[in-house]
Write a protein that holds these residues in place. Structure first.
Motif, short mmCIF file in Angstrom:
data_model
loop_
_atom_site.label_atom_id
_atom_site.label_comp_id
_atom_site.label_asym_id
_atom_site.label_seq_id
_atom_site.Cartn_x
_atom_site.Cartn_y
_atom_site.Cartn_z
N ARG A 1 0.86 -1.32 0.02
CA ARG A 1 0.12 -0.03 0.12
C ARG A 1 0.95 1.14 0.09
NH1 ARG A 1 -5.32 -0.54 3.34
NH2 ARG A 1 -6.31 -2.28 2.48
N THR A 2 2.08 1.13 0.61
CA THR A 2 2.98 2.42 0.59
C THR A 2 3.12 2.56 -0.83
OG1 THR A 2 4.03 1.59 2.68
CG2 THR A 2 4.93 3.27 1.71
N ALA A 3 3.61 1.63 -1.62
CA ALA A 3 4.17 1.77 -2.99
C ALA A 3 2.75 2.49 -3.88
CB ALA A 3 4.51 0.31 -3.56
N VAL A 4 1.64 2.07 -3.60
CA VAL A 4 0.32 2.25 -4.12
C VAL A 4 0.24 3.80 -3.80
CG1 VAL A 4 -2.15 2.25 -4.00
CG2 VAL A 4 -0.62 0.15 -4.47
N GLN A 5 0.25 4.06 -2.67
CA GLN A 5 -0.11 5.60 -2.14
C GLN A 5 0.95 6.34 -2.65
OE1 GLN A 5 -1.44 5.75 1.77
NE2 GLN A 5 -0.94 7.58 2.08
N PHE A 6 2.35 5.88 -2.64
CA PHE A 6 3.37 6.72 -3.00
C PHE A 6 3.14 7.20 -4.34
CE2 PHE A 6 7.71 7.18 -4.70
CZ PHE A 6 8.10 8.14 -4.13
N LEU A 7 2.94 6.09 -5.35
CA LEU A 7 2.81 6.29 -6.94
C LEU A 7 1.42 7.21 -6.82
CD1 LEU A 7 3.39 3.05 -8.17
CD2 LEU A 7 4.74 4.86 -8.41
N SER A 8 0.86 7.31 -6.23
CA SER A 8 -0.76 8.09 -6.57
C SER A 8 -0.40 9.80 -6.35
CB SER A 8 -1.80 7.61 -5.83
OG SER A 8 -1.72 6.34 -5.75
N TYR A 9 -0.10 9.79 -4.83
CA TYR A 9 0.20 11.33 -4.48
C TYR A 9 1.16 12.02 -5.07
CZ TYR A 9 3.33 10.60 -0.75
OH TYR A 9 4.43 10.24 -0.15
N GLU A 10 2.24 11.43 -5.25
CA GLU A 10 3.51 12.03 -5.24
C GLU A 10 3.36 12.95 -6.69
OE1 GLU A 10 6.75 13.84 -4.00
OE2 GLU A 10 5.87 12.04 -2.96
N VAL A 11 2.65 12.54 -7.69
CA VAL A 11 2.54 13.34 -8.80
C VAL A 11 1.60 14.64 -8.49
CG1 VAL A 11 1.49 13.04 -11.31
CG2 VAL A 11 2.23 11.25 -10.04
N PRO B 1 -14.18 9.47 6.87
CA PRO B 1 -13.99 7.96 6.86
C PRO B 1 -12.45 7.77 5.79
CG PRO B 1 -15.74 8.37 5.50
CD PRO B 1 -15.56 9.74 6.12
N HIS B 2 -11.99 6.64 6.01
CA HIS B 2 -10.95 6.45 5.10
C HIS B 2 -11.36 6.13 3.76
CE1 HIS B 2 -8.52 5.29 8.57
NE2 HIS B 2 -9.75 4.80 9.21
N VAL B 3 -10.67 6.03 2.81
CA VAL B 3 -10.91 5.60 1.55
C VAL B 3 -10.08 4.30 1.40
CG1 VAL B 3 -11.08 7.88 0.58
CG2 VAL B 3 -8.86 6.79 0.49
N ARG B 4 -10.66 3.44 0.10
CA ARG B 4 -9.83 2.30 -0.04
C ARG B 4 -8.67 2.66 -0.80
NH1 ARG B 4 -14.97 0.18 -1.99
NH2 ARG B 4 -14.29 0.44 -4.07
N PRO B 5 -7.64 1.73 -0.98
CA PRO B 5 -6.54 2.04 -1.75
C PRO B 5 -6.80 2.13 -3.31
CG PRO B 5 -5.88 0.30 -0.34
CD PRO B 5 -7.48 0.48 -0.03
N ASP B 6 -7.71 1.40 -3.93
CA ASP B 6 -8.19 1.61 -5.25
C ASP B 6 -8.84 2.93 -5.63
OD1 ASP B 6 -10.30 0.43 -3.81
OD2 ASP B 6 -11.30 0.18 -5.67
N GLN B 7 -9.56 3.36 -4.51
CA GLN B 7 -10.13 4.66 -4.63
C GLN B 7 -9.17 5.84 -4.59
OE1 GLN B 7 -12.72 4.40 -1.29
NE2 GLN B 7 -14.54 3.91 -2.41
N LEU B 8 -8.10 5.59 -3.68
CA LEU B 8 -7.30 6.39 -3.60
C LEU B 8 -6.37 6.67 -4.99
CD1 LEU B 8 -5.38 8.41 -2.01
CD2 LEU B 8 -3.88 6.58 -1.72
N MET B 9 -6.04 5.56 -5.75
CA MET B 9 -5.69 5.54 -6.94
C MET B 9 -6.21 6.43 -7.92
SD MET B 9 -3.35 2.15 -7.46
CE MET B 9 -2.11 2.76 -8.43
N TRP B 10 -7.73 5.89 -7.87
CA TRP B 10 -8.62 6.32 -9.15
C TRP B 10 -8.68 7.74 -8.91
CZ3 TRP B 10 -13.27 8.94 -8.01
CH2 TRP B 10 -14.18 9.01 -8.85
N LEU C 1 -7.59 14.34 -9.64
CA LEU C 1 -6.74 15.08 -9.19
C LEU C 1 -5.71 15.58 -10.38
CD1 LEU C 1 -6.22 14.43 -5.52
CD2 LEU C 1 -7.73 15.88 -6.64
N MET C 2 -4.98 14.43 -10.97
CA MET C 2 -3.98 14.71 -12.01
C MET C 2 -4.51 15.61 -13.12
SD MET C 2 -1.01 12.37 -13.51
CE MET C 2 -1.92 12.29 -15.09
N PRO C 3 -5.53 15.20 -13.83
CA PRO C 3 -6.22 15.90 -14.72
C PRO C 3 -6.47 17.54 -14.23
CG PRO C 3 -7.47 14.01 -14.86
CD PRO C 3 -6.49 13.94 -13.52
N ILE C 4 -7.02 17.62 -13.14
CA ILE C 4 -7.39 19.08 -12.65
C ILE C 4 -5.97 19.59 -12.40
CG2 ILE C 4 -8.06 20.53 -10.49
CD1 ILE C 4 -10.23 18.03 -10.18
N ALA C 5 -4.75 19.23 -11.80
CA ALA C 5 -3.56 19.78 -11.53
C ALA C 5 -2.84 20.12 -12.87
CB ALA C 5 -2.72 18.66 -10.88
#
Ligand code: SF4
Ligand code: SF4
Lengths: 198, 336
Positions: free
Chosen positions: B158-168, B304-313, B319-323
């Motif tokens: 999950r660390t890897a998943v999260q890292f790949l998602s938010y760092e961008v 509440p928390h989100v699920r890992p797949d929701q975070l990636m989605w 977020l990336m298109p908006i950014a």
């Protein structure tokens, strides 16, 4: 209306079927301020707790909640208020009815030919706190008291007749048993309609 | 030795001491704030208002047995918490914290030392902080993989998943303000916003601000995105096998990161330590940092928390298109 009865029917809408509907739902949920309502609720509770004393904390060993009369804690043996003599007449019904066989008693006739309890113990290692003994007792002698903190150094600390008997100097404070299954005095406050009533 | 050198060493010791103390105090604040929001009172028995609870916790952590599981990779298992804690502090080295001052010469031994406002006065402060905080994720990643525990492996995945998602998102959201100010130095950001509330970059870049906050929450594993050690799903994630001070180091790192993200948000978006009307600058920045810190606790109590797949989605598809659009619009505006 009681505050606890404010049930609200939520209109959750249907499950979106097409991708477009799903997209619309995402946009709607994003721009409706529901997330901020969550934030508002928590900050409101924080101010209530901080400044209006609405905290639910009971500092347990220092403060205790009142327990309802139905609660079945460690037994008490009551005394007669007039003479101070213990109420138990040694009939043995509680020993008979006890489903886990944990009451052990011996009786004998004293010099006035009255029955006297010479031994009376409850093995609290076996007692399941079913309350049958208190229910069957014809004299309201054995009742469930309020001592629910059952941790002690020795099991014997609770189980002897003398330990359960009301101390003679505190006879005035002895409370009458409200009866097996008696409702809580504040039961009215807790009554509320179930959602089925709507 | 060179007075500046001594000053820098003093500064390092100061920052280490103050930020670790603040991290400890942060755990207390978190427990208190969460308690109040949930109608409890939180720690209340050890010391006045439960303040000494931090000390009690510290003693407990320090005296606990340091267990290393049998099949774990010992060296990596032992180093991993240090990675988290160290990177959190290294990131702070590029932050201007107090104004520069000189220790009076009457002081024995260290008299005359110049204590700089930044430990490492590098002109690419933001890039450095992002990079170091990003590498901080090696802590949970290595810890999870080294401990021979399934929950740990899940945690590091999950660390890897999260890292790949938010760092961008972090990078892209900061790109727009960087384009506006035209510098990577936090000092320049501060100087660009000295004109009171109206000159805050927040007003020109609200989208970037929100994106940065979201990414910052993910970066510090705070609640809507604390997937790495989500108790309800994966026991304790990467920290499952840790105990004692090694476990404590992860948390010092997490709280230090929270402080860093709060400092970055206040420096980049809401005016930093520029004086605010009658409020002097140093109080203004402490207020802003406290607000962002409080916001993290507040959000934790509310959402509440989100699920890992929701975070990636969420990160990649929303977020990336908006950014990117935000960066493009900013670019066009800057060009015109
Ligand atoms: S409560 Fe039930 S189990 Fe316990 S002594 Fe009375 S009858 Fe026996
Ligand atoms: S039922 Fe009541 S009166 Fe009879 S022996 Fe038991 S305690 Fe005594």
């Amino acid at each position: 209306m009681n505050e606890k009865q404010k049930y609200i029917m939520l209109d959750l809408g249907g499950t979106p079927l097409t991708p477009w509907c799903r997209f619309k739902r995402v946009v709607k949920r994003t721009f409706r301020i529901e997330l901020f309502i969550g934030l508002w609720v928590t900050i409101r509770e924080m101010f209530k707790t901080l400044f209006m004393g609405k905290s639910h904390t009971t500092k347990y060993p220092f403060e205790k909640m009142p327990i309802p009369p139905r609660y079945r804690a460690i037994h008490d043996m009551l005394r007669l208020l007039e003479s101070g003599h213990y109420r138990c007449i040694g009939c043995g019904l509680c020993e008979k009815i006890c489903i886990s066989n944990c009451i052990a008693m011996e009786t004998r006739y004293d010099e006035n030919q009255r029955k006297e309890v010479s031994e009376y113990t409850i093995n609290f290692g076996r007692c399941i706190f079913c309350g049958y003994c208190a229910e069957v007792c014809p004299e309201l002698a054995i009742v469930h008291g309020a001592r629910y903190e059952t941790a002690s150094e020795q099991r014997a600390s609770f189980s002897l007749f003398e330990d359960m008997l009301t101390p003679i100097d505190r006879l005035k404070e002895q409370e009458e048993f409200a009866g097996y299954g008696a409702p809580t005095p504040w039961a009215d406050k807790n009554i509320k309609k179930t959602p089925l009533a709507y | 030795m060179d007075p500046l050198m001594i000053g820098i060493i003093i500064k390092i010791v100061l920052v280490l001491a103050i930020v670790s103390a603040l991290a400890g105090f942060g755990t207390y604040l978190e427990r208190k704030v969460l308690a109040y929001m949930q109608r409890r009172i939180g720690p209340a028995h050890v010391g006045p208002l439960g303040l000494l609870q931090i000390v009690a916790d510290g003693i407990k952590l320090l005296t606990k047995e340091d267990i290393i599981p049998q099949n774990a990779n010992r060296i990596i298992f032992m180093i991993a918490p240090a990675v988290t804690a160290a990177t959190a502090f290294i990131a702070l080295s590029a932050v201007p914290l107090f104004p520069t001052f000189t220790i009076p010469t009457s002081f024995p031994l260290i008299g005359g030392a110049i204590v700089p406002s930044t430990i490492a006065d590098i002109n690419i402060g933001i890039l450095f902080m992002l990079g170091v905080m990003g590498s901080g994720l090696y802590g949970p990643l290595l810890a999870g993989m080294a401990q021979a525990n399934k929950w740990g492996i899940l945690g590091s995945a999950r660390t890897a998943v999260q890292f790949l998602s938010y760092e961008v998102i972090t990078g892209l959201s900061l790109l727009a303000p960087i384009m506006l100010v035209g510098s990577l130095s936090l000092l320049d950001f501060n100087n660009a916003q000295t004109g009171g509330v109206g000159s805050w970059i927040l007003w020109q870049q609200p989208v970037a601000f929100i994106l940065f906050l979201i990414a910052g929450f993910a970066e510090t594993n705070r609640t809507p995105f604390d997937l790495l050690e989500h108790e309800a799903e994966i026991v304790s994630g990467y920290a499952t096998e840790y105990s004692g001070m090694r476990w404590g180091m992860f948390f010092i790192g997490e709280y230090a990161n929270m402080i860093t993200i709060s400092i970055m948000a206040s420096l980049i978006f809401v005016g930093g330590y520029a004086p605010l009307g009658f409020i002097p600058g140093w109080i203004a920045i402490i207020l802003k940092i406290s607000f962002f810190f409080f916001l993290m606790l507040w959000v934790r109590a509310s959402w509440p928390h989100v699920r890992p797949d929701q975070l990636m989605w969420f990160c990649w598809k929303v977020l990336m298109p908006i950014a990117v659009i935000n960066v493009m619009i900013t670019g066009i505006v800057v060009m015109i």
